[in-house]
Design a protein around this motif. Sequence first.
Motif, PDB file in Angstrom:
ATOM      1  N   PRO A 177       0.729  -1.137   0.034  1.00 43.16           N
ATOM      2  CA  PRO A 177       0.026  -0.027  -0.031  1.00 43.16           C
ATOM      3  C   PRO A 177       0.933   1.319   0.120  1.00 43.16           C
ATOM      4  O   PRO A 177       2.161   1.350   0.578  1.00 43.16           O
ATOM      5  N   THR A 178       0.278   2.365  -0.493  1.00 40.92           N
ATOM      6  CA  THR A 178       0.990   3.563  -0.652  1.00 40.92           C
ATOM      7  C   THR A 178      -0.014   4.639  -0.309  1.00 40.92           C
ATOM      8  O   THR A 178      -1.216   4.509  -0.174  1.00 40.92           O
ATOM      9  N   GLY A 179       0.620   5.869  -0.178  1.00 46.46           N
ATOM     10  CA  GLY A 179      -0.544   7.213   0.041  1.00 46.46           C
ATOM     11  C   GLY A 179      -1.073   7.076   1.533  1.00 46.46           C
ATOM     12  O   GLY A 179      -2.229   7.500   1.596  1.00 46.46           O
ATOM     13  N   LEU A 180      -0.272   6.686   2.609  1.00 45.84           N
ATOM     14  CA  LEU A 180      -0.897   6.581   3.676  1.00 45.84           C
ATOM     15  C   LEU A 180      -1.239   7.898   4.296  1.00 45.84           C
ATOM     16  O   LEU A 180      -0.305   8.764   4.078  1.00 45.84           O
ATOM     17  N   ALA A 181      -2.455   7.947   5.022  1.00 47.80           N
ATOM     18  CA  ALA A 181      -2.861   9.489   5.662  1.00 47.80           C
ATOM     19  C   ALA A 181      -3.804   9.318   6.694  1.00 47.80           C
ATOM     20  O   ALA A 181      -4.495   8.259   6.817  1.00 47.80           O
ATOM     21  N   SER A 182      -3.696  10.250   7.611  1.00 48.26           N
ATOM     22  CA  SER A 182      -4.708  10.230   8.742  1.00 48.26           C
ATOM     23  C   SER A 182      -5.553  11.467   8.830  1.00 48.26           C
ATOM     24  O   SER A 182      -5.134  12.516   8.047  1.00 48.26           O
ATOM     25  N   SER A 183      -6.637  11.174   9.457  1.00 45.68           N
ATOM     26  CA  SER A 183      -7.684  12.590   9.502  1.00 45.68           C
ATOM     27  C   SER A 183      -8.575  11.961  10.308  1.00 45.68           C
ATOM     28  O   SER A 183      -8.453  11.182  11.150  1.00 45.68           O
ATOM     29  N   ASN A 184      -9.376  13.106  10.716  1.00 47.93           N
ATOM     30  CA  ASN A 184     -10.413  13.013  11.837  1.00 47.93           C
ATOM     31  C   ASN A 184      -9.997  12.693  13.048  1.00 47.93           C
ATOM     32  O   ASN A 184     -10.344  12.066  13.946  1.00 47.93           O
ATOM     33  N   ILE A 185      -8.760  13.500  13.460  1.00 45.56           N
ATOM     34  CA  ILE A 185      -7.851  13.131  14.755  1.00 45.56           C
ATOM     35  C   ILE A 185      -8.841  13.933  15.801  1.00 45.56           C
ATOM     36  O   ILE A 185      -8.949  14.957  15.793  1.00 45.56           O
ATOM     37  N   THR A 186      -8.908  13.155  16.919  1.00 44.43           N
ATOM     38  CA  THR A 186      -9.619  13.660  18.177  1.00 44.43           C
ATOM     39  C   THR A 186      -8.557  13.001  19.229  1.00 44.43           C
ATOM     40  O   THR A 186      -7.504  12.768  19.185  1.00 44.43           O
ATOM     41  N   GLN A 187      -9.050  13.346  20.520  1.00 42.79           N
ATOM     42  CA  GLN A 187      -8.060  12.942  21.701  1.00 42.79           C
ATOM     43  C   GLN A 187      -8.155  11.322  21.773  1.00 42.79           C
ATOM     44  O   GLN A 187      -6.917  11.180  22.218  1.00 42.79           O
ATOM     45  N   ASN A 188      -8.945  10.842  21.250  1.00 44.89           N
ATOM     46  CA  ASN A 188      -8.955   9.309  21.420  1.00 44.89           C
ATOM     47  C   ASN A 188      -9.402   8.595  20.188  1.00 44.89           C
ATOM     48  O   ASN A 188      -9.611   7.188  20.539  1.00 44.89           O
ATOM     49  N   SER A 189      -9.313   9.063  19.132  1.00 44.76           N
ATOM     50  CA  SER A 189      -9.466   8.291  17.734  1.00 44.76           C
ATOM     51  C   SER A 189      -9.150   9.214  16.565  1.00 44.76           C
ATOM     52  O   SER A 189      -8.714  10.189  17.037  1.00 44.76           O
ATOM     53  N   ALA A 190      -8.989   8.268  15.662  1.00 41.56           N
ATOM     54  CA  ALA A 190      -8.354   8.874  14.283  1.00 41.56           C
ATOM     55  C   ALA A 190      -8.479   7.808  13.162  1.00 41.56           C
ATOM     56  O   ALA A 190      -8.741   6.898  13.449  1.00 41.56           O
ATOM     57  N   THR A 191      -8.624   8.396  11.814  1.00 42.79           N
ATOM     58  CA  THR A 191      -8.960   7.633  10.888  1.00 42.79           C
ATOM     59  C   THR A 191      -7.742   7.583   9.681  1.00 42.79           C
ATOM     60  O   THR A 191      -7.151   8.549   9.951  1.00 42.79           O
ATOM     61  N   VAL A 192      -7.322   6.411   9.751  1.00 40.03           N
ATOM     62  CA  VAL A 192      -6.075   6.027   8.631  1.00 40.03           C
ATOM     63  C   VAL A 192      -6.636   5.643   7.385  1.00 40.03           C
ATOM     64  O   VAL A 192      -7.520   4.689   7.440  1.00 40.03           O
ATOM     65  N   SER A 193      -5.962   5.845   6.326  1.00 40.48           N
ATOM     66  CA  SER A 193      -6.216   5.356   5.052  1.00 40.48           C
ATOM     67  C   SER A 193      -5.212   5.414   4.087  1.00 40.48           C
ATOM     68  O   SER A 193      -4.084   5.725   4.422  1.00 40.48           O
ATOM     69  N   TRP A 194      -5.175   4.877   2.874  1.00 47.35           N
ATOM     70  CA  TRP A 194      -4.121   4.543   2.004  1.00 47.35           C
ATOM     71  C   TRP A 194      -4.920   4.238   0.584  1.00 47.35           C
ATOM     72  O   TRP A 194      -6.078   4.148   0.364  1.00 47.35           O
ATOM     73  N   ALA A 195      -4.096   4.182  -0.413  1.00 50.44           N
ATOM     74  CA  ALA A 195      -4.560   4.143  -1.938  1.00 50.44           C
ATOM     75  C   ALA A 195      -4.893   2.770  -2.001  1.00 50.44           C
ATOM     76  O   ALA A 195      -4.208   1.788  -1.491  1.00 50.44           O
ATOM     77  N   SER A 196      -6.053   2.523  -2.618  1.00 44.61           N
ATOM     78  CA  SER A 196      -6.674   1.011  -2.944  1.00 44.61           C
ATOM     79  C   SER A 196      -5.618   0.372  -3.720  1.00 44.61           C
ATOM     80  O   SER A 196      -4.951   0.801  -4.798  1.00 44.61           O
ATOM     81  N   VAL A 197      -5.471  -0.759  -3.423  1.00 39.01           N
ATOM     82  CA  VAL A 197      -4.490  -1.970  -4.107  1.00 39.01           C
ATOM     83  C   VAL A 197      -5.341  -2.867  -5.206  1.00 39.01           C
ATOM     84  O   VAL A 197      -6.075  -3.452  -4.443  1.00 39.01           O
ATOM     85  N   ALA A 198      -5.146  -2.722  -6.359  1.00 40.17           N
ATOM     86  CA  ALA A 198      -6.106  -3.635  -7.432  1.00 40.17           C
ATOM     87  C   ALA A 198      -6.019  -5.112  -7.181  1.00 40.17           C
ATOM     88  O   ALA A 198      -4.839  -5.576  -6.915  1.00 40.17           O
ATOM     89  N   GLY A 199      -6.911  -5.813  -7.025  1.00 39.49           N
ATOM     90  CA  GLY A 199      -7.083  -7.214  -6.838  1.00 39.49           C
ATOM     91  C   GLY A 199      -7.009  -7.614  -5.299  1.00 39.49           C
ATOM     92  O   GLY A 199      -6.773  -8.805  -4.920  1.00 39.49           O
TER      93      GLY A 199
END
Length: 500
Positions: A324-346
Amino acid sequence: AGTPGSYSDFSPVAQFTTLSAPICPVPSGLVSSNITQNSATVSWSAVSGAVGYVLQYKTAAATTWTTLNVTTNSANLTGLLAGTTYQYKVRTVCVAEAAGTPGSYSDFSPVAQFTTLAPSTCPIPTGLASSNITYNSATVSWAAVSGAVGYTVQYKTLAATTWITISVLSNTANLTGLLANTTYQYKVRTVCVAGSLTNAGVYSDYSPASQFTTLTAPSCPMPTGLASSNITYNSATVSWAAVPGAVGYTVQYKSLAATTWITLNVTTNSAILGGLLSSTTYQYKVRTVCVAATSTNTGVFSDYSAVATFTTLAAPPPVVCPMPTGLASSNITQNSATVSWASVAGAAGYTVQYKPVSAAAWISLNVFGNSINLVGLLPGTTYEYKVKTVCTATSTNSGSSSDFSPASQFTTLPASNSNKTGINTTSDIVVYPNPADELFNLELTETTQLQLSDISGQVVYAAVKEAGTHTIEVGHLPAGIYVLTLTTANGKQTLKVLVH
């Protein structure tokens, strides 16, 4: 012991005489009746007081008697020979033998005799004929014999020495499974009386042998035009020119180095060969099935065609499972966060690992999409995370995984008390420092029951503390995440504490 004892002389001898044995009369009045070719009834006058009789009989020419024990004054003799003179004799059983008792018998009576009836005439079949002759079957027949209960047919090839025997009820028989273009002999006898366990039966002699010759097997053309196509690293299609009238084909194939052929039966003029080895030369050959074999038919087949060959392709390289590439984090709070990355075909899914940067152990999660929301995090804490791809299994890939991506980081928002690393609740309970190395401080505003548990739920510390500041030692605990439960008169709160 040592004393000889004292005895008188014996008395004068006295004597007695046993009674004479009771007289056991010899049977008399022996007669025979109901005489047939293989049975007869013999009888005699009943002896008063007899408990049974012993009967012996044999042919006049025999030296050994057959013995029967009967309880009445007659016996039915079966399984006799036709046209034969038999002798028989009887003795009376007055007292039967028992344990310790020899029994009492008369002498045997004088021998009487009878002669069984002469065998009936059983005509030999005539008018033998053959019909419906094919390359592997024929029908044989003969004139019906009046009174016959069946017939025995024997047949063989002219060159054979052993006859094949079949029994039929009518005056015809269908012979199957014969060899093509071959002369057969056959003969028939009449069954006038069927044999049984007690009856030898009455049969005619066999008729003179007749013969017939089976037809030449129909021509069955050999396949031609063998070709191979759709060759891959593990399969190929082989085909040939269709043969008119064929009901199927037999395909044999093997690797060039093998000694044993693999056989396939197909109904069309092509076959798909699977499960082959890559980069391997295979041989194959085909024969035509003009008449399919059955339990009574050997079938008609062509010879096998000349051998043809093909070579499978090299196996494709294994599928690479992309990282996976393009790792990113968002929606960060005191006790949570969303992490995401570029989809891999297949991709069949992903494995996400995360932890505080100061922790040694990673927390693993398996997900299907290309993002996940991480919860239960510590405030004001820097986390690192990484992701690997789980690839879909294919014919050349057993479902491998990529390596983990390089780790990325994010920091949760700090707690509301900016000059202490901890959690400030509605009851003004403060924990700091958090994460803790050797100890953490706990500020309480009222009497509180404490309970510290590891992530498995095992309690590692419990106490009741009054209002004020207290120090809790944790340096002896393994590094990890712990749950601090605080219970007061106003309710219960749960906090997470990270121990380095």
